[in-house]
Design an enzyme around this catalytic site. Structure first.
Site, PDB file in Angstrom:
ATOM      1  N   SER A  50       0.393   1.127  -6.450  1.00 34.57           N
ATOM      2  CA  SER A  50       0.741  -0.287  -5.897  1.00 34.57           C
ATOM      3  C   SER A  50       1.605  -0.351  -4.421  1.00 34.57           C
ATOM      4  CB  SER A  50       2.052  -1.006  -7.517  1.00 34.57           C
ATOM      5  OG  SER A  50       2.001  -2.105  -7.429  1.00 34.57           O
ATOM      6  N   GLU A  69      -7.758  -1.959  -5.368  1.00 33.33           N
ATOM      7  CA  GLU A  69      -7.451  -2.568  -6.232  1.00 33.33           C
ATOM      8  C   GLU A  69      -5.891  -3.216  -6.368  1.00 33.33           C
ATOM      9  OE1 GLU A  69      -3.931  -2.378  -8.155  1.00 33.33           O
ATOM     10  OE2 GLU A  69      -3.629  -0.840  -6.594  1.00 33.33           O
ATOM     11  N   HIS A 119      -4.081  -1.343 -11.890  1.00 36.75           N
ATOM     12  CA  HIS A 119      -2.897  -2.023 -12.872  1.00 36.75           C
ATOM     13  C   HIS A 119      -3.315  -1.856 -13.974  1.00 36.75           C
ATOM     14  CE1 HIS A 119      -1.060  -2.441  -8.784  1.00 36.75           C
ATOM     15  NE2 HIS A 119       0.398  -2.660  -9.316  1.00 36.75           N
TER      16      HIS A 119
END
Length: 309
Positions: free
Chosen positions: A104, A207, A277
């Protein structure tokens, strides 16, 4: 296989203390020595301490001598301090055997470090959302993490969604390409800065979470129009989760985004990478050279033997 794991917080404040505690407990139950940074639970506004506190935490992680430096969580915060990160100290720690792992917001740290030093880090779990998941840690994620600790992880494989295979020719010609990328939103924010890696003929994986497909498409277009995507040997899409559809989408979706991208760039666009995630995530060596092959729905990515602790 007892290992020394150093937990620190370079981004957002840990708000789910219960998940953090479960994660620490799980890592200790697996037999590891877990050291928690003195500022791991610090709070300043939305951050895990002010900027100086988080830079100091990164320095302590680099100086810890741990086998793994593992982030507590992602969120937001690392792009604020990219000018202050001690890149040489982190690179030395990696050279000496410390593996830096996260995802992230950690994408900013990973790609800045790659741009500045060429060092390899690992896209992988965080303490809270993964090891501290309420329903228990995911078995595949834990197995991949164990492979990293044991120096056994040499690659991964997955099956693409059937809808994405039509017209995709078998892919066998990717050798020695640098794997890089991570969170699309964070990576795109680095474009045009000294912290965006200049990688040609690489394998770019992406992502994201809580981004509507039109925002994903807009960011992909920015990378495409900047010439980044055309220079890669392949673009690999992981999971894009937390999407909230609206009535006027009228069928516009991530499937639409991926199909359009395939029409606009020459490098193959592969999908279904088990990363993002999501509970079931593999660990990926950001900055390492990989080989990629695809035949039908089956994709294989190999990076060989990275190290031995």
């Amino acid at each position: 296989m007892k290992k020394h794991i150093y937990i620190y917080s370079p981004s957002s404040a840990v708000r789910d203390k219960a998940a953090f505690k479960r994660g620490v407990k799980r890592l200790r139950a697996l037999g590891h020595e877990v050291e928690i940074d003195e500022a791991a639970l610090a709070t300043h506004q939305r951050f895990a301490g002010d900027d100086a506190t988080r830079v100091a935490a990164i320095s302590r992680a680099a100086a810890s001598g741990a086998d793994v430096a593992l982030i507590s969580r992602g969120g937001y915060g690392l792009t604020r301090i990219l000018d202050a990160i001690p890149y040489k100290a982190v690179a030395k720690a990696i050279h000496d055997g410390t593996e830096f792992v996260g995802l992230s917001d950690f994408t900013a740290f990973q790609n800045a470090l790659l741009a500045k030093t060429g060092s390899v880090t690992w896209a992988g779990p965080a303490v809270g959302e993964d090891f501290g998941a309420e329903g228990g840690a995911d078995d595949i994620m834990e197995a991949c993490f164990d492979d990293l600790l044991g120096g056994q992880g040499e690659g991964t494989g997955w099956r693409m969604p059937a809808r994405d295979v039509d017209g995709l020719a078998p892919l066998r010609g990717i050798h020695g390409a640098v794997l890089w990328g991570g969170n699309l939103c964070v990576l795109t924010s680095l474009l045009g800065t000294p912290y965006f890696p200049s990688i040609d003929k690489g394998v770019l994986f992406l992502e994201d979470v809580n981004e509507h497909p039109y925002r994903v498409e807009r960011m992909l277009d920015q990378l495409r129009q900047a010439g980044v995507l055309a220079r890669q040997k392949a673009v690999i899409l992981g999971h894009f989760t937390g999407i909230r559809k609206v009535s006027h989408d009228r069928g516009f979706s991530m499937k639409t985004v991926a199909a359009r991208l395939r029409e606009l760039i020459k490098p193959p666009v592969l999908t279904g990478l088990p990363f993002g995630h999501v509970p079931t995530k593999v660990l990926l060596p950001v900055g390492a050279k990989v080989e990629v092959a695809a035949d039908g729905r089956d994709v294989f990515m190999v990076w060989g033997h990275r190290h031995a602790h």
